[in-house]
Design an enzyme around this catalytic site. Structure first.
Site, short mmCIF file in Angstrom:
data_model
loop_
_atom_site.label_atom_id
_atom_site.label_comp_id
_atom_site.label_asym_id
_atom_site.label_seq_id
_atom_site.Cartn_x
_atom_site.Cartn_y
_atom_site.Cartn_z
N THR A 101 0.84 -1.20 0.00
CA THR A 101 0.00 0.00 0.00
C THR A 101 0.87 1.24 0.00
O THR A 101 1.87 1.29 0.71
CB THR A 101 -0.87 0.00 1.28
OG1 THR A 101 -1.75 -1.11 1.22
CG2 THR A 101 -1.67 1.28 1.41
N ARG A 128 -13.27 -8.48 -1.61
CA ARG A 128 -12.44 -8.46 -0.40
C ARG A 128 -11.94 -7.04 -0.13
O ARG A 128 -11.46 -6.35 -1.02
CB ARG A 128 -11.26 -9.42 -0.58
CG ARG A 128 -10.27 -9.44 0.61
CD ARG A 128 -9.09 -8.53 0.39
NE ARG A 128 -8.10 -8.65 1.45
CZ ARG A 128 -7.08 -7.80 1.62
NH1 ARG A 128 -6.92 -6.79 0.82
NH2 ARG A 128 -6.23 -7.97 2.61
N VAL A 129 -12.05 -6.60 1.10
CA VAL A 129 -11.55 -5.28 1.49
C VAL A 129 -10.51 -5.47 2.58
O VAL A 129 -10.74 -6.23 3.53
CB VAL A 129 -12.70 -4.38 2.00
CG1 VAL A 129 -12.17 -3.06 2.54
CG2 VAL A 129 -13.71 -4.12 0.88
N GLY A 130 -9.38 -4.80 2.46
CA GLY A 130 -8.32 -4.92 3.47
C GLY A 130 -8.41 -3.81 4.50
O GLY A 130 -9.45 -3.18 4.70
N ASP A 131 -7.29 -3.56 5.14
CA ASP A 131 -7.26 -2.55 6.20
C ASP A 131 -7.18 -1.11 5.65
O ASP A 131 -7.57 -0.16 6.33
CB ASP A 131 -6.01 -2.76 7.07
CG ASP A 131 -4.75 -2.65 6.23
OD1 ASP A 131 -4.58 -3.48 5.31
OD2 ASP A 131 -3.95 -1.72 6.45
N THR A 135 0.68 -1.05 6.42
CA THR A 135 0.76 -1.80 5.18
C THR A 135 1.09 -3.25 5.51
O THR A 135 1.66 -3.52 6.56
CB THR A 135 1.81 -1.17 4.23
OG1 THR A 135 1.94 -2.00 3.06
CG2 THR A 135 3.17 -1.03 4.87
N GLY A 136 0.70 -4.15 4.63
CA GLY A 136 0.94 -5.57 4.89
C GLY A 136 -0.37 -6.34 4.87
O GLY A 136 -1.35 -5.90 4.26
N GLY A 171 -3.66 -7.20 5.43
CA GLY A 171 -4.76 -6.44 5.99
C GLY A 171 -5.58 -7.20 7.01
O GLY A 171 -6.05 -6.64 8.00
C1 SD4 Z 1 -4.37 -4.94 2.15
N1 SD4 Z 1 -2.80 -3.82 3.57
O1 SD4 Z 1 -5.18 -4.82 1.25
C2 SD4 Z 1 -3.23 -3.96 2.21
C3 SD4 Z 1 -2.16 -4.40 1.29
C4 SD4 Z 1 -0.79 -3.96 1.65
O2 SD4 Z 1 1.45 -4.31 1.77
O3 SD4 Z 1 -0.54 -2.97 2.22
N2 SD4 Z 1 0.21 -4.68 1.43
O4 SD4 Z 1 -4.42 -5.85 2.96
#
Ligand code: SD4
Length: 321
Positions: free
Chosen positions: A177, A205-208, A228-229, A231
């Site tokens: 992200t 699908r929705v992340g953080d 980031t990472g 979610g």
């Molecule tokens: C998600 N956190 O959609 C985001 C993706 C992301 O490093 O940041 N990846 O889960």
């Protein structure tokens, strides 16, 4: 573009920083953000314009135009902004066909009495606001999706079960992200995020990233943070809010980021092969960043140049805390 030496000490010693952003592409975002701030524009403008540079770059496969699609080959974007004054917030999720997701999120905040629009509703709103729908797949991202589909079909045919959603193919990142925090000369804070989320994710699908407290948080008396990472894991801990809250309690942003990563790892030490990371900037221009795994880099305004700094990861600070 300078690349500074790495580590927590560099981050801890920074002062007067006006803008920070996640990953290598954060450098372009910070450069643009600083230009906005220098011309007297707000932190909100800086974050929006900085993130949009990455959204419109077709070579970035995890954000905006050229981002990797979901399992059905459709690019679905998540983005948000949080503006310190008035604790205002706007977000979009699973937005299709519009590259400038962060700008749509800003307009959700400014022109509706809602905080978040998703899917078709978000797309229609964006078009009504003048955004041009476009094909979001590049030749490269379409090829990578087709390659994923081929492997999926092969795995099913050989009875190995489906290839996992979310796993990278061919060494490229499948998720990163762009998260950015800026403080302007009036002392106002803004945090923003934008991502195409996990490659080949389930549709819908929705992340953080678009969710307040998890993917981002800004408090005009304290500072801001972005995550980031993975979610699904960040969401369970409201990672960004925790960091801002700890800074508000008096911790240096670096200590706050490390404390939250430590808490998450100790609370649930399963699935540590996935990355979760956080980046923070406070009103004094102090910076913090930390991650569960090696590899997280942050772009920081180092007074005239933009440095790319290796954030410390869990194993490096586990002993120290
Ligand atoms: C998600 N956190 O959609 C985001 C993706 C992301 O490093 O940041 N990846 O889960």
């Amino acid at each position: 573009m300078a690349s500074c030496a790495s580590g927590a000490d560099i981050l801890r010693n920074l002062r007067g920083v006006a803008a920070v952003a996640t990953w290598h592409f954060g450098q372009a975002a910070v450069r643009e953000g600083l230009a906005q701030l220098k011309s007297g524009r707000s932190a909100l403008d800086a974050v929006e314009c900085g993130i949009r540079v990455v959204e419109l770059d077709p070579s970035e496969s995890t954000v905006g135009f050229g981002g990797l699609p979901n399992a059905q080959g459709a690019v679905e974007l998540d983005a948000a902004v949080m503006w310190g004054p008035g604790r205002r917030f706007g977000a979009v999720a699973a937005l299709r066909g519009i590259a400038e997701a962060v700008s749509v999120a800003r307009l959700v905040m400014e022109r509706t009495n809602h905080c978040m629009l998703v899917g078709e509703g978000a797309r229609r709103f964006a078009i009504a606001q003048g955004f041009k729908p476009r094909r979001m797949l590049t030749a490269k991202s379409r090829e990578r999706w087709k390659e994923w589909l081929r492997r999926q079909q092969e795995a099913l045919a050989s009875k190995q079960g489906p290839v996992e959603h979310q796993k990278p193919l061919g060494g490229e990142p499948s998720h990163d992200t762009i998260g950015m925090v800026a403080v302007d000369r009036d002392g106002n804070v803004c945090a923003g995020t934008s991502t195409s989320g996990f490659a080949f994710k389930m549709p819908g699908r929705v992340g953080d990233s678009p969710l307040i407290g998890s993917g981002l948080y800004a408090d005009n008396k304290i500072g801001g943070a972005v995550a980031t990472g993975l979610g699904e894991r960040i969401l369970r801990y409201c990672m960004s809010f925790r960091v801002v809250d700890l800074i508000g309690e008096g911790l240096h942003p670096q200590d706050a980021c490390e404390a939250v990563v430590r808490f998450m790892v100790e609370d649930d030490s399963t699935n540590l092969d996935e990355q979760e990371a956080v980046l923070a900037l406070d009103l004094k221009g102090r910076v913090g960043a930390a991650s569960t795994k090696p590899g997280f880099q942050v772009a920081v305004d180092c007074g005239g140049e933009v440095c790319l700094i290796d954030a410390p990861h869990w194993e490096q600070f586990a002993e120290r805390l």
